[in-house]
Scaffold this active site. Structure first.
Site, PDB file in Angstrom:
ATOM      1  N   HIS A 103      15.323  11.481 -14.624  1.00  0.00           N
ATOM      2  CA  HIS A 103      14.733  10.330 -15.319  1.00  0.00           C
ATOM      3  C   HIS A 103      14.819   9.093 -14.423  1.00  0.00           C
ATOM      4  O   HIS A 103      15.861   8.461 -14.312  1.00  0.00           O
ATOM      5  CB  HIS A 103      15.487  10.090 -16.626  1.00  0.00           C
ATOM      6  CG  HIS A 103      14.708   9.304 -17.632  1.00  0.00           C
ATOM      7  ND1 HIS A 103      13.712   8.419 -17.285  1.00  0.00           N
ATOM      8  CD2 HIS A 103      14.775   9.269 -18.994  1.00  0.00           C
ATOM      9  CE1 HIS A 103      13.211   7.873 -18.386  1.00  0.00           C
ATOM     10  NE2 HIS A 103      13.842   8.369 -19.435  1.00  0.00           N
ATOM     11  N   HIS A 131      11.569   3.852 -17.148  1.00  0.00           N
ATOM     12  CA  HIS A 131      11.938   3.125 -18.361  1.00  0.00           C
ATOM     13  C   HIS A 131      13.169   2.241 -18.236  1.00  0.00           C
ATOM     14  O   HIS A 131      13.921   2.056 -19.187  1.00  0.00           O
ATOM     15  CB  HIS A 131      12.135   4.108 -19.517  1.00  0.00           C
ATOM     16  CG  HIS A 131      10.915   4.915 -19.814  1.00  0.00           C
ATOM     17  ND1 HIS A 131      10.869   5.871 -20.790  1.00  0.00           N
ATOM     18  CD2 HIS A 131       9.679   4.913 -19.257  1.00  0.00           C
ATOM     19  CE1 HIS A 131       9.667   6.426 -20.824  1.00  0.00           C
ATOM     20  NE2 HIS A 131       8.930   5.847 -19.889  1.00  0.00           N
ATOM     21  N   TYR A 179      15.960   2.634 -16.607  1.00  0.00           N
ATOM     22  CA  TYR A 179      17.267   3.228 -16.359  1.00  0.00           C
ATOM     23  C   TYR A 179      17.624   3.091 -14.878  1.00  0.00           C
ATOM     24  O   TYR A 179      16.877   2.513 -14.098  1.00  0.00           O
ATOM     25  CB  TYR A 179      17.284   4.683 -16.828  1.00  0.00           C
ATOM     26  CG  TYR A 179      17.183   4.804 -18.334  1.00  0.00           C
ATOM     27  CD1 TYR A 179      18.266   4.474 -19.149  1.00  0.00           C
ATOM     28  CD2 TYR A 179      16.004   5.215 -18.949  1.00  0.00           C
ATOM     29  CE1 TYR A 179      18.182   4.558 -20.523  1.00  0.00           C
ATOM     30  CE2 TYR A 179      15.907   5.307 -20.329  1.00  0.00           C
ATOM     31  CZ  TYR A 179      17.000   4.971 -21.111  1.00  0.00           C
ATOM     32  OH  TYR A 179      16.902   5.049 -22.479  1.00  0.00           O
TER      33      TYR A 179
END
Length: 221
Positions: free
Chosen positions: A16, A19, A21
């Site tokens: 990931h 977004h 992070y």
């Protein structure tokens, strides 16, 4: 990591990098203010992502590793002045890595700009559906591998996105929360349960999590 995948039955891991992070904070020039080898140029800002990808690939193999990015998303203060340039920079490096490895990653997952359901040009985010589609098409054309997209797709817009060639796969999140049989509903073009956004991040193990009804079955709540 191999034992983690085999013991849990997972097919692979999606890194990931989107977004807002940690990895996304390295990628975006609006939040990365480092002055060392991890800040400034595309080469530096992409460095941490590539280090993580290489480490995971070395543990489980490229075919079990995917990457998610969101170059055009302003989330948790992670914004970039040139989303297309950043997306292409990441893709160039992932393509080079795949060529070095002689193997493709499982897929690249890119969030559609409409994810936040707002439009603005102040920070370079495309502000029309056509501009957003053009950004995705450009990134998809550049990436040498399987390309997945998510972010506000309906059944019809997902089908159209694949038909128009700006993604290979479409990922659904919110509608999977409210429709445990979403694939069947899409296949039959059946009505969908509306999701309850206010319940997305509650701590209740049932309400808003496992209580949405299956097709032709009434809700138990």
């Amino acid at each position: 990591m191999n034992s983690l995948i085999s013991n849990t039955g997972f097919d692979g891991i999606e890194i990931h990098s989107a977004h807002g992070y940690l990895i996304d904070q390295f990628l975006k020039d609006g939040i990365n203010d480092r002055t060392d080898e991890y800040g400034g140029s595309y080469e530096n800002r992409c460095r941490f992502l590539l280090e993580v990808v290489k480490a995971v690939v070395s543990a489980i193999g490229a075919e079990r590793v995917a990457v998610r990015i969101s170059p055009a998303i302003d989330f948790l203060d992670a914004v970039d002045s040139d989303p297309l340039g950043l997306g292409l920079a990441v893709i160039e490096r992932l393509n080079n890595l795949q060529n070095e490895l002689g193997s493709k990653l499982s897929y690249l997952h890119v969030t559609h700009p409409r994810f936040l359901l707002k439009a603005t040009t102040d920070i370079g985010i495309p502000n029309t559906e056509e501009e957003q589609a053009k950004l995705l098409r450009t990134l998809r054309k550049a990436y040498e591998g399987t390309f997945m997209s998510a972010g506000g797709f309906t059944r019809d817009s997902g089908i159209e996105a694949i038909a128009q060639g700006y993604t290979d796969l479409v990922s659904y999140g919110r509608y999977f929360i409210s429709n445990p049989d979403l694939v069947l509903r899409f296949k039959l073009n059946a009505p969908l349960n509306d999701y309850k956004r206010k319940l997305f991040y509650t701590h209740d193990p049932v309400i808003g999590y496992t209580d949405y009804p299956f097709l032709n079955k009434p809700s138990e709540t």
